[in-house]
Design a protein around this motif. Structure first.
Motif, PDB file in Angstrom:
ATOM      1  N   UNK A 140       0.802  -1.139  -0.184  1.00 11.30           N
ATOM      2  CA  UNK A 140       0.100   0.105  -0.276  1.00 11.30           C
ATOM      3  C   UNK A 140       0.891   1.455   0.004  1.00 11.30           C
ATOM      4  N   UNK A 141       1.962   1.269   0.641  1.00 11.92           N
ATOM      5  CA  UNK A 141       2.930   2.263   0.877  1.00 11.92           C
ATOM      6  C   UNK A 141       3.427   2.632  -0.518  1.00 11.92           C
ATOM      7  N   UNK A 165       4.147  10.414  -6.848  1.00 12.18           N
ATOM      8  CA  UNK A 165       5.110  10.897  -7.814  1.00 12.18           C
ATOM      9  C   UNK A 165       4.389  11.095  -9.167  1.00 12.18           C
ATOM     10  N   UNK A 166       3.339  10.492  -9.559  1.00 13.71           N
ATOM     11  CA  UNK A 166       2.684  10.701 -10.714  1.00 13.71           C
ATOM     12  C   UNK A 166       1.917  11.733 -10.731  1.00 13.71           C
ATOM     13  N   UNK A 167       1.402  12.336  -9.395  1.00  8.29           N
ATOM     14  CA  UNK A 167       0.607  13.528  -9.299  1.00  8.29           C
ATOM     15  C   UNK A 167      -1.010  13.072  -9.531  1.00  8.29           C
ATOM     16  N   UNK A 168      -1.185  11.626  -9.435  1.00 13.36           N
ATOM     17  CA  UNK A 168      -2.706  11.148  -9.527  1.00 13.36           C
ATOM     18  C   UNK A 168      -3.212  10.978  -8.062  1.00 13.36           C
ATOM     19  N   UNK A 169      -2.312  10.975  -7.002  1.00 13.54           N
ATOM     20  CA  UNK A 169      -2.977  10.767  -5.465  1.00 13.54           C
ATOM     21  C   UNK A 169      -4.099  12.032  -5.313  1.00 13.54           C
ATOM     22  N   UNK A 170      -5.245  11.506  -4.760  1.00 11.99           N
ATOM     23  CA  UNK A 170      -6.376  12.752  -4.650  1.00 11.99           C
ATOM     24  C   UNK A 170      -6.134  13.315  -3.315  1.00 11.99           C
ATOM     25  N   UNK A 171      -5.795  14.415  -3.581  1.00  8.81           N
ATOM     26  CA  UNK A 171      -5.950  15.478  -2.200  1.00  8.81           C
ATOM     27  C   UNK A 171      -7.441  16.263  -2.189  1.00  8.81           C
ATOM     28  N   UNK A 172      -7.813  15.946  -1.011  1.00  9.08           N
ATOM     29  CA  UNK A 172      -9.306  16.509  -1.016  1.00  9.08           C
ATOM     30  C   UNK A 172      -9.410  17.258   0.449  1.00  9.08           C
ATOM     31  N   UNK A 173      -9.284  18.539   0.357  1.00  6.95           N
ATOM     32  CA  UNK A 173      -8.857  19.523   1.551  1.00  6.95           C
ATOM     33  C   UNK A 173     -10.146  19.255   2.456  1.00  6.95           C
ATOM     34  N   UNK A 190       3.801   5.954  -5.550  1.00  7.32           N
ATOM     35  CA  UNK A 190       3.920   5.898  -7.012  1.00  7.32           C
ATOM     36  C   UNK A 190       2.604   6.878  -7.499  1.00  7.32           C
ATOM     37  N   UNK A 191       1.679   6.887  -6.483  1.00  9.41           N
ATOM     38  CA  UNK A 191       0.588   7.946  -6.852  1.00  9.41           C
ATOM     39  C   UNK A 191       0.913   9.416  -6.744  1.00  9.41           C
TER      40      UNK A 191
END
Length: 99
Positions: free
Chosen positions: A63-64, A72-80, A69-70
């Motif tokens: 999972x880590x 680094x790719x900019x696909x990790x969802x950041x929901x404020x 990887x997400x």
């Protein structure tokens, strides 16, 4: 209202090596504190119990790696709003356990 009186103040300085000596080990004035402080610093102050050893942390390495990887790719969802809710909940938990 009566005035506030303060006692005498003294300047803070270095620790007196004679006071920091290990108890029961007399030393000469020439090397006062040198050997006892080094021996004191090397000796363990507290022995840890195996019963208090938490062991290794339960980490899901797969999972880590996926999250890294997400990111680094900019696909990790950041929901404020979710981040803010989690921060508020953590603050509430910390305050409720301290009472």
């Amino acid at each position: 209202m009566p005035p506030i009186e303060m006692g005498s103040t003294s300047a803070l300085g270095a620790i007196n090596a004679r006071l920091a000596r290990a108890v029961g080990k007399p030393e000469s004035a020439a090397n006062a504190g040198v050997t006892s402080l080094s021996a004191w610093a090397e000796s363990p102050a507290v022995e840890a119990s195996a019963a208090l050893d938490p062991g290794t942390a339960p980490v899901d390495a797969e999972r880590v790696a996926m999250i890294r990887k997400a990111v680094e790719n900019g696909t990790y969802p950041v929901i404020p709003t979710q981040i803010a809710d989690a921060m508020i909940a953590a603050g509430v938990l910390l305050r409720s356990h301290g009472e």
